[in-house]
Design a protein around this motif. Structure first.
Motif, PDB file in Angstrom:
ATOM      1  N   CYS A 246      -2.157  29.534  15.122  1.00 55.51           N
ATOM      2  CA  CYS A 246      -2.578  30.026  13.853  1.00 55.51           C
ATOM      3  C   CYS A 246      -3.483  31.252  13.964  1.00 55.51           C
ATOM      4  O   CYS A 246      -3.560  32.319  13.559  1.00 55.51           O
TER       5      CYS A 246
ATOM      6  N   ALA B 115      -3.550  22.619   8.828  1.00 56.77           N
ATOM      7  CA  ALA B 115      -3.758  23.913   8.089  1.00 56.77           C
ATOM      8  C   ALA B 115      -4.904  24.222   7.352  1.00 56.77           C
ATOM      9  O   ALA B 115      -5.445  25.341   7.517  1.00 56.77           O
TER      10      ALA B 115
ATOM     11  N   ALA C 280      -7.226  24.977  10.430  1.00 54.50           N
ATOM     12  CA  ALA C 280      -6.832  26.348  11.001  1.00 54.50           C
ATOM     13  C   ALA C 280      -7.681  27.513  10.041  1.00 54.50           C
ATOM     14  O   ALA C 280      -8.318  28.450  10.443  1.00 54.50           O
ATOM     15  N   ARG C 281      -7.484  27.161   8.694  1.00 59.58           N
ATOM     16  CA  ARG C 281      -8.133  28.099   7.788  1.00 59.58           C
ATOM     17  C   ARG C 281      -9.534  28.399   7.937  1.00 59.58           C
ATOM     18  O   ARG C 281     -10.143  29.270   7.821  1.00 59.58           O
TER      19      ARG C 281
END
Length: 266
Positions: A50, A250, A253-254
């Motif tokens: 990512c 996710a 990751a952000r």
């Protein structure tokens, strides 16, 4: 978040044959990902890919004694794990361009130790369920007896991975047994990092789930009062311990990318 072009420097961090693990060449600041106890670099692959998709270099070394055999892990000490981290950071060029260190569980302990002992090598820290306080606190009491117990029964079943996502649990790559000697080394590193954590001044993002069955939330609160730099906390609700692989990976990751953007702009 700022556009990637305003974050990345023109210098690229190249791949190298000296490095053992996953490597994704890209721009600085390079991200050094550190996997957990008995795990492999696969534990950090998703997050590494990512950040690499955003143009950053990402590296995931194999910690000493891992991704080989439980017998080899039993022969290692925490200093061997840390030596892997220092060598990887040196290969990447941390002395010239400080890194973002991302550590899952044991990897979080190693990230803090690097930040305390090599402060100029670390630009920012991301702690993913750092193993500062295990829920099984009784292990600290029996730690002096672990070498003796290891002579009687050197390996113990690891049990099911602390992952809420059943697919991630099935796909997990790592040892199915825990060497008691290596467990004692983890507990020793834990006690060392607790003593030196107030020397850590780099910006830090702490990510942990309230449903973590391996590490206590006490570790998050303890760090918030002792780290000397800017501290941000992300509290997860659906995941268990291995947040790098679980349902909210996710989201993690952000959060890392937002944290890096803020760290660079500061």
């Amino acid at each position: 978040m700022q556009e990637r072009s305003s974050l990345a420097k023109p210098d690229a961090v190249p791949a190298t044959a000296e490095f053992r693990g996953l490597s994704y060449p890209g721009h600085v600041p390079a991200h050094l990902f550190l996997h957990g106890f008995t795990a492999t670099p696969e534990e950090c692959r998703f997050l590494a890919e990512c950040v690499h998709a955003e143009g950053y270099a990402a590296w995931v070394p194999v910690l000493a004694g891992h991704a080989s055999s439980v017998e080899e892990l039993a022969r290692t000490r925490w200093q061997d794990w840390y030596r892997t981290v220092e060598e990887a950071a040196a290969i990447i060029g941390a002395a010239k361009e400080p890194l973002v260190i991302v550590g899952q569980s044991l990897g979080g302990l190693l990230a803090l130790h690097l930040a305390a002992t090599r402060p100029n090598w670390v630009r920012g820290i991301v702690l993913l369920a750092p193993a500062l306080f295990l829920r099984a606190r009784w292990l600290e009491t029996v730690r002096p007896a672990l070498p003796w117990l290891a002579r009687i029964r050197p390996f113990w079943p690891r049990g099911q991975s602390d992952l809420a996502d059943p697919q991630a649990r099935r796909d997990r790559v790592g040892y199915e047994q825990i060497p008691l000697r290596a467990l004692g080394e983890l507990l020793e590193l834990q006690s060392i990092v607790r003593r030196e954590v107030e020397r850590v001044h780099q910006p830090t993002l702490i990510v942990q789930s309230r449903q973590d069955h391996t590490c206590s939330w006490q570790g998050v609160e303890w760090l918030q009062t002792r780290l000397r730099g800017f501290v941000e906390t992300l509290e997860l609700r659906r995941s268990y311990h291995v947040v790098s692989l679980d349902y909210e990976r996710a989201v993690v990751a952000r959060a890392i990318l937002r944290f890096v953007a803020r760290t660079l702009s500061a």
